[in-house]
Scaffold this motif. Structure first.
Motif, mmCIF file in Angstrom:
data_model
loop_
_atom_site.group_PDB
_atom_site.id
_atom_site.type_symbol
_atom_site.label_atom_id
_atom_site.label_comp_id
_atom_site.label_asym_id
_atom_site.label_seq_id
_atom_site.Cartn_x
_atom_site.Cartn_y
_atom_site.Cartn_z
ATOM 1 N N GLU A 221 0.852 -1.186 0.000
ATOM 2 C CA GLU A 221 0.000 0.000 0.000
ATOM 3 C C GLU A 221 0.890 1.239 0.000
ATOM 4 N N ASN A 245 -4.623 1.539 -1.019
ATOM 5 C CA ASN A 245 -4.669 0.332 -1.824
ATOM 6 C C ASN A 245 -5.008 0.791 -3.238
ATOM 7 N N TYR A 260 -7.003 7.433 0.125
ATOM 8 C CA TYR A 260 -5.925 7.214 1.093
ATOM 9 C C TYR A 260 -6.521 7.108 2.493
#
Ligand SMILES: [Fe+2]
Length: 485
Positions: A221, A245, A260
């Motif tokens: 991530e 992701n 985010y």
């Protein structure tokens, strides 16, 4: 306010929100009204980019960072100052002008309606080219940038848009490249998104447009990355725990930054990547912080020092939504924090260097990657930018400039020629004056923080982010000043 006690803040005495009004007007003025006297040696141009227009037809962008990019040029020659401004002729801007609506996805504004359109826009060239964050001079080319990977070249004299400058090796990049002293080229970062995500650092020669990947590190991530640090040996990859992701970006129905997530449990993880071999060291872990701007980094006695403008969390991203700012609501503000990574013990310690500083600048050509003493930036004691501050990294804040009703932007440091002292030079800042409704270019003595001159523009200049001074005195002027904060 996360980093400065409420008691240290003072209530706003002026309405500074006029700097968030859109500007439609493009102009050229040969000689601006000038107060004071410019140093004789100061000959060149302050070139800046920033958002200037947040509306398209009946629609309004949602975030300060979303506005359509405009270039501004203050030309300084023979004691006089000229001014010109032009919109960057991007696909995003032209499509909005033609259709009367927002067409491309921006930082926090997404015009797409259907899932298909979102997926399509993520994996097609429909990413915005609205390069409103920062610019550099790479070799002889002027390039303006944002965080989507479409840097735009423009003419430094006429401000005319030339076209896409190069293609970064990733989808999310920064508008804060560093100078590679050895080659005169540029180092930057991009996140490669795919089945296996990875952080990538790449280099571009001063006269080329083929990025060469010099180091990379896998990541599940990726963290939001607005800038990075550089020492003589290391690329400094600081992962602040605002992470995404990537697959969620096209699928979530939310604009880019709203995908985010703040995950403080991850802490801040700093990885050092060898500039020659690409070898990674770390990650070295410390408390969670958020950061847009690194100030400087260097190696010292077996440690790596990383100075950055940090926040306790990512609230600042929320605070910069346009409706809040146009309503005069205060924004969180950063402190300057020094991280010391002991490579032997692998421990990271940190301490506050100064309260209240953002949009930092240093004597870049002289001290970037090296031990240094001074930084300059802007503070926001009233809740919005209202002071230019000077920080001595040994003593904290040692000087400031402010004026009632005025909101200064990033102070760009320009070194005096042949100077002995690190702080010998001037600061150039574009200041919004709420009394006149116009902006002016302020020239400060960087050592004393006293005003030398100001040149008033014929209109307000919407609050922007970054710019560079290009000297007429040297053959390759920005090679020493090509970094942004
Ligand atoms: Fe920035």
């Amino acid at each position: 306010m996360s980093q400065v006690a409420e008691s240290a803040r003072r209530p706003s005495t002026a309405d500074l929100t006029g700097g968030f009004e859109s500007l439609d007007h493009e102009t050229h003025v040969d000689s601006l009204p000038l107060e004071g006297k410019l140093p004789d040696w100061l000959q060149g141009s302050l070139v800046r980019t920033g958002p200037a227009k947040w509306e398209a037809g009946e629609q309004t962008m949602r975030h300060w960072f979303d506005g359509f990019a405009m270039l501004h040029r203050f030309g300084i020659a023979n004691g006089e100052v000229s001014y010109a401004n032009r919109f960057l002729q991007t696909k995003a801007y032209r499509a909005a002008e033609e259709k009367g609506e927002i067409v491309y996805s921006e930082f926090a504004t997404d015009p797409c309606r259907s899932l298909f359109a979102r997926v399509f826009s993520m994996f097609s060239p429909k990413l915005t080219d609205n390069a409103n964050v920062n610019l550099v001079k790479l070799g002889e080319r002027y390039i303006t940038m944002t965080e989507t990977p479409i840097p735009v070249e423009f003419d430094g004299e006429t401000l005319e848009t030339v076209g896409v400058a190069y293609k970064p090796p990733g989808m999310l990049t920064t508008a804060h490249p560093h100078l590679d002293r050895a080659s005169g080229g540029m180092l930057n970062y991009a996140a490669k998104i795919g089945p296996r995500n990875r952080y990538r650092f790449f280099q571009i020669p001063p006269d080329g447009n083929e990025p060469r990947v010099v180091a990379e590190a896998p990541v599940k991530e990726p963290a939001y990355m607005h800038s990075f640090g550089l020492t003589e040996r290391w690329l400094v990859l600081a992962e602040f725990p605002l992470v995404v992701n990537p697959i969620s970006i096209p699928l979530s129905g939310r604009p880019y930054i709203e995908n985010y997530r703040w995950k403080p449990e991850l802490g801040t993880r700093i990885t050092l990547l060898d500039r020659d071999t690409g070898e990674a060291l770390g990650p070295f872990e410390t408390d969670p912080f958020f950061c847009f701007h690194h100030v400087n980094a260097y190696e010292e006695n077996g440690s790596v020092i990383v100075d950055a403008c940090t926040y306790r969390d990512a609230q600042i991203v929320e605070d910069l939504y346009l409706d809040r700012l146009r309503d005069g609501k205060p924004a969180d503000w950063a402190e300057m924090r020094r991280f010391r990574i002991d490579l032997g013990s692998r421990k990271v310690t940190s301490e506050q260097i100064a309260e209240g500083i953002e949009l930092p600048r240093i004597n870049y050509g002289r001290v970037n990657e090296r031990p240094y003493r001074y930084a300059w930036g802007v503070d926001a004691q009233s809740g919005w930018l209202d002071r230019i501050v000077k920080v001595d990294t040994h003593q904290g804040e040692t000087g400031s400039w402010s004026e009632d009703g005025c909101s200064p932007g990033e102070p760009v440091f320009v070194a005096a020629p042949d100077s002995e002292a690190e702080d010998s030079g001037v600061l150039l800042s574009v200041v919004f004056d709420s009394h006149s409704g116009n902006s002016f270019m302020l020239v400060l003595d960087a050592a004393e923080m006293t005003e030398l001159a100001r040149a008033e523009a014929p209109h307000h200049i919407p609050y922007g982010f970054h710019g560079q001074f290009v000297s007429d005195r040297q053959a390759a002027p920005l090679r020493s000043e090509a970094r942004s904060a």
